[in-house]
Design a protein around this motif. Structure first.
Motif, PDB file in Angstrom:
ATOM      1  N   HIS A  26       1.353   5.751  -7.757  1.00 33.44           N
ATOM      2  CA  HIS A  26       2.997   5.271  -7.503  1.00 33.44           C
ATOM      3  C   HIS A  26       3.724   6.747  -6.246  1.00 33.44           C
ATOM      4  O   HIS A  26       3.414   7.395  -6.110  1.00 33.44           O
ATOM      5  CB  HIS A  26       4.070   5.745  -8.790  1.00 33.44           C
ATOM      6  N   GLN A  27       5.205   6.249  -5.698  1.00 38.60           N
ATOM      7  CA  GLN A  27       4.933   7.200  -4.812  1.00 38.60           C
ATOM      8  C   GLN A  27       6.588   6.743  -4.555  1.00 38.60           C
ATOM      9  O   GLN A  27       7.215   5.928  -5.534  1.00 38.60           O
ATOM     10  CB  GLN A  27       4.735   6.148  -3.171  1.00 38.60           C
ATOM     11  N   VAL A  28       7.307   8.174  -3.781  1.00 41.65           N
ATOM     12  CA  VAL A  28       8.756   7.674  -3.749  1.00 41.65           C
ATOM     13  C   VAL A  28       9.168   7.989  -2.323  1.00 41.65           C
ATOM     14  O   VAL A  28       8.802   9.288  -1.913  1.00 41.65           O
ATOM     15  CB  VAL A  28       9.163   9.170  -5.024  1.00 41.65           C
ATOM     16  N   GLU A  29       9.789   7.488  -1.775  1.00 42.04           N
ATOM     17  CA  GLU A  29       9.929   7.821  -0.164  1.00 42.04           C
ATOM     18  C   GLU A  29      11.492   7.662   0.074  1.00 42.04           C
ATOM     19  O   GLU A  29      12.520   7.408  -0.580  1.00 42.04           O
ATOM     20  CB  GLU A  29       9.397   6.454   0.585  1.00 42.04           C
ATOM     21  N   GLY A  30      11.459   8.761   0.729  1.00 42.00           N
ATOM     22  CA  GLY A  30      13.103   8.528   1.523  1.00 42.00           C
ATOM     23  C   GLY A  30      13.122   8.061   2.725  1.00 42.00           C
ATOM     24  O   GLY A  30      12.839   8.369   3.784  1.00 42.00           O
ATOM     25  N   PHE A  48      -0.432   0.366  -4.171  1.00 43.72           N
ATOM     26  CA  PHE A  48      -2.167  -0.304  -4.377  1.00 43.72           C
ATOM     27  C   PHE A  48      -2.650  -0.234  -3.292  1.00 43.72           C
ATOM     28  O   PHE A  48      -2.870  -0.186  -2.060  1.00 43.72           O
ATOM     29  CB  PHE A  48      -2.014  -1.722  -4.971  1.00 43.72           C
ATOM     30  N   ARG A  49      -4.030   0.645  -3.427  1.00 46.71           N
ATOM     31  CA  ARG A  49      -5.085   1.136  -2.483  1.00 46.71           C
ATOM     32  C   ARG A  49      -6.320   0.388  -3.144  1.00 46.71           C
ATOM     33  O   ARG A  49      -6.869   0.707  -4.269  1.00 46.71           O
ATOM     34  CB  ARG A  49      -4.581   2.171  -1.866  1.00 46.71           C
ATOM     35  N   LYS A  50      -6.871   0.039  -2.433  1.00 48.74           N
ATOM     36  CA  LYS A  50      -8.316  -0.842  -2.758  1.00 48.74           C
ATOM     37  C   LYS A  50      -9.459   1.108  -3.271  1.00 48.74           C
ATOM     38  O   LYS A  50     -10.391   1.073  -1.811  1.00 48.74           O
ATOM     39  CB  LYS A  50      -9.236  -1.122  -1.714  1.00 48.74           C
ATOM     40  N   PRO A  92       2.114   5.711  11.811  1.00 55.67           N
ATOM     41  CA  PRO A  92       2.339   4.655  12.794  1.00 55.67           C
ATOM     42  C   PRO A  92       3.663   4.719  13.078  1.00 55.67           C
ATOM     43  O   PRO A  92       4.718   4.109  14.111  1.00 55.67           O
ATOM     44  CB  PRO A  92       2.046   3.725  12.484  1.00 55.67           C
ATOM     45  N   PHE A  93       4.716   4.371  11.614  1.00 54.41           N
ATOM     46  CA  PHE A  93       5.942   4.717  11.332  1.00 54.41           C
ATOM     47  C   PHE A  93       7.304   6.047  12.061  1.00 54.41           C
ATOM     48  O   PHE A  93       8.287   5.449  11.760  1.00 54.41           O
ATOM     49  CB  PHE A  93       6.175   4.216  10.522  1.00 54.41           C
ATOM     50  N   THR A  94       6.342   7.222  11.837  1.00 52.18           N
ATOM     51  CA  THR A  94       7.291   8.169  12.308  1.00 52.18           C
ATOM     52  C   THR A  94       6.779   8.497  13.786  1.00 52.18           C
ATOM     53  O   THR A  94       5.977   9.201  13.787  1.00 52.18           O
ATOM     54  CB  THR A  94       7.326   9.178  11.130  1.00 52.18           C
ATOM     55  N   THR A 131       0.988  -1.395   0.099  1.00 50.26           N
ATOM     56  CA  THR A 131      -0.113  -0.335   0.148  1.00 50.26           C
ATOM     57  C   THR A 131       0.664   1.109   0.219  1.00 50.26           C
ATOM     58  O   THR A 131       0.334   2.365  -0.761  1.00 50.26           O
ATOM     59  CB  THR A 131      -1.092  -0.231   0.938  1.00 50.26           C
ATOM     60  N   HIS A 132       2.352   1.058   0.045  1.00 50.54           N
ATOM     61  CA  HIS A 132       3.444   1.900  -0.172  1.00 50.54           C
ATOM     62  C   HIS A 132       4.350   1.356  -0.168  1.00 50.54           C
ATOM     63  O   HIS A 132       4.555   0.386   0.146  1.00 50.54           O
ATOM     64  CB  HIS A 132       3.523   2.901   1.677  1.00 50.54           C
ATOM     65  N   THR A 133       5.465   2.378  -0.036  1.00 53.47           N
ATOM     66  CA  THR A 133       6.676   1.843  -0.952  1.00 53.47           C
ATOM     67  C   THR A 133       7.762   1.636   0.633  1.00 53.47           C
ATOM     68  O   THR A 133       8.577   1.442   0.695  1.00 53.47           O
ATOM     69  CB  THR A 133       7.596   2.418  -2.130  1.00 53.47           C
ATOM     70  N   SER A 134       7.055   2.058   1.419  1.00 51.50           N
ATOM     71  CA  SER A 134       7.904   2.421   3.179  1.00 51.50           C
ATOM     72  C   SER A 134       8.164   0.523   3.316  1.00 51.50           C
ATOM     73  O   SER A 134       9.318   0.123   3.595  1.00 51.50           O
ATOM     74  CB  SER A 134       6.398   2.213   4.506  1.00 51.50           C
ATOM     75  N   PRO A 135       7.744  -0.343   2.926  1.00 54.40           N
ATOM     76  CA  PRO A 135       8.329  -1.605   3.057  1.00 54.40           C
ATOM     77  C   PRO A 135       9.650  -2.305   2.724  1.00 54.40           C
ATOM     78  O   PRO A 135      10.450  -2.812   3.045  1.00 54.40           O
ATOM     79  CB  PRO A 135       7.174  -2.711   2.596  1.00 54.40           C
TER      80      PRO A 135
END
Ligand code: PHE
Length: 343
Positions: A210-214, A196-198, A252-254, A170-174
């Motif tokens: 599409h995402q870009v995460e840093g 992907f999200r429903k 939840p992760f920050t 659902t995001h590129t954090s994994p």
């Protein structure tokens, strides 16, 4: 006798070429043709008839000359007809520009993605990739999502039938979890890719985007580093006169987390009717925060030694803002009238 005949032919040729030059229309060309090659009273027909009066020994030479004139007149008339009639001759004009063969170019989303990547690569980030079909553990659990978090609901996430705990990320954090488990700090990566999200497709939602995460992890990393990094990034992408605003938020992760807005790059908050910010003056652009100590622990990194920040943005959202695209679905419609505007 023969000389006279040759002279006459030369004269007829000269007159014919002069007359041909002046011809502009099909009608006058027809009249000219009749005048020279008509069976009854054409000048050429008359010449051919008169051949019989030419002395025998001179006949071959005289016949050759008349024939040459005949070929010249007929081919000149045919060429002229093409020129004024069908316009066909124009396509053989080698001074005209050549045919325009269509050439492809990257899609706007690919262009924006490489612009984002290029800026962060120059800032020293590496690119990391991960699977689009992901385990719940990497997508949620390791990122500190509680068991009952709404994102884990069947309503929001595509789970793969028949495979336990398997889903479309659902995001590129994994990718960041996978990378932290495999690498020791300092870590400095971006993870671009499909997510992907429903969601029901509408002007601002599509089930795939599409995402870009840093992610940056090192000793002594603080919120100021996050702010400085995002300022440099946003200024490189949108221009130096754009301001940033951090709004408290929750992921939840920050912890702490912040939503980042930029001042409207079109009106700079000065136009109450601005077509981009609608007068609000600010545009929401990305999520960010300091990596939660629990997330570092989950990845075998000691939060008492290391700290870091993360940020994430949607490529479609940034492309829509920058190019004033009003409907997200246009990116995927493959309508060339849209797509070719961004070559
Ligand atoms: N993963 C978040 C999302 O998809 C974005 C984000 C990334 C927020 C990193 C904060 C830090 O919404």
């Amino acid at each position: 006798m023969i000389n006279e005949f040759h002279n006459e032919i030369e004269k007829i040729k000269g007159v014919f070429l002069e007359e041909l030059k002046k011809i502009q229309s099909q009608e006058s060309l027809k009249t000219l043709k009749d005048k020279y090659v008509s069976r009854k009273k054409g000048i050429l027909t008359d010449l051919l008839k008169r051949l019989k009066d030419v002395p025998r020994e001179e006949k071959p030479a005289a016949g050759k000359t008349v024939n040459k004139l005949k070929v010249l007149i007929e081919s000149s008339i045919t060429n002229k007809l093409e020129e004024i009639g069908s316009g066909e001759k124009l396509t053989r004009d080698y001074s005209l520009p050549g045919f325009d063969y269509p050439q492809g170019h990257p899609h706007l989303l690919s262009l924006i993605r490489s612009q984002i990547e290029d800026i962060l690569l120059t800032m020293g980030y590496d690119i990391a990739y991960g699977p689009e079909i992901e385990q719940d553990y990497y997508n949620f659990t390791a990122l500190n999502f509680q068991k009952d978090h709404p994102a884990r609901d069947e309503q929001d996430t595509f789970f793969i039938d028949g495979l336990p705990e398997t889903l479309l990320r659902t995001h590129t954090s994994p990718v960041q979890i996978r990378y932290m488990k495999d690498h020791k700090p300092p870590i400095k990566i971006i993870s671009p890719g499909k997510v992907f999200r429903k969601d029901e497709p509408d002007a601002t939602h599509t089930p795939v985007f599409h995402q870009v995460e840093g992610l940056l992890i090192d000793k002594g990393i603080t919120f100021s580093h996050l702010r400085g990094t995002l300022e440099l990034f946003i200024h490189s992408f949108f221009g130096d006169n754009v301001n940033l605003r951090f709004r408290p938020s929750y992921f939840p992760f920050t912890e702490p987390s912040a939503e980042v807005d930029i001042s409207c790059f079109l009106c700079f908050g000065k136009d109450p009717n601005c077509r981009i910010c609608k007068g609000g003056g600010w545009l929401e652009i990305l999520g960010s925060g300091m990596v939660h100590p629990q997330v570092l622990k989950n990845c075998g990194i000691d939060p008492d030694v290391y700290s870091g920040f993360a940020f994430g943005m949607g490529i479609e959202r940034i492309a829509m803002l920058k190019h004033e695209v009003r409907d997200l679905r246009m990116f995927y419609d493959n309508d060339l009238r849209f797509v070719t505007q961004f070559g």
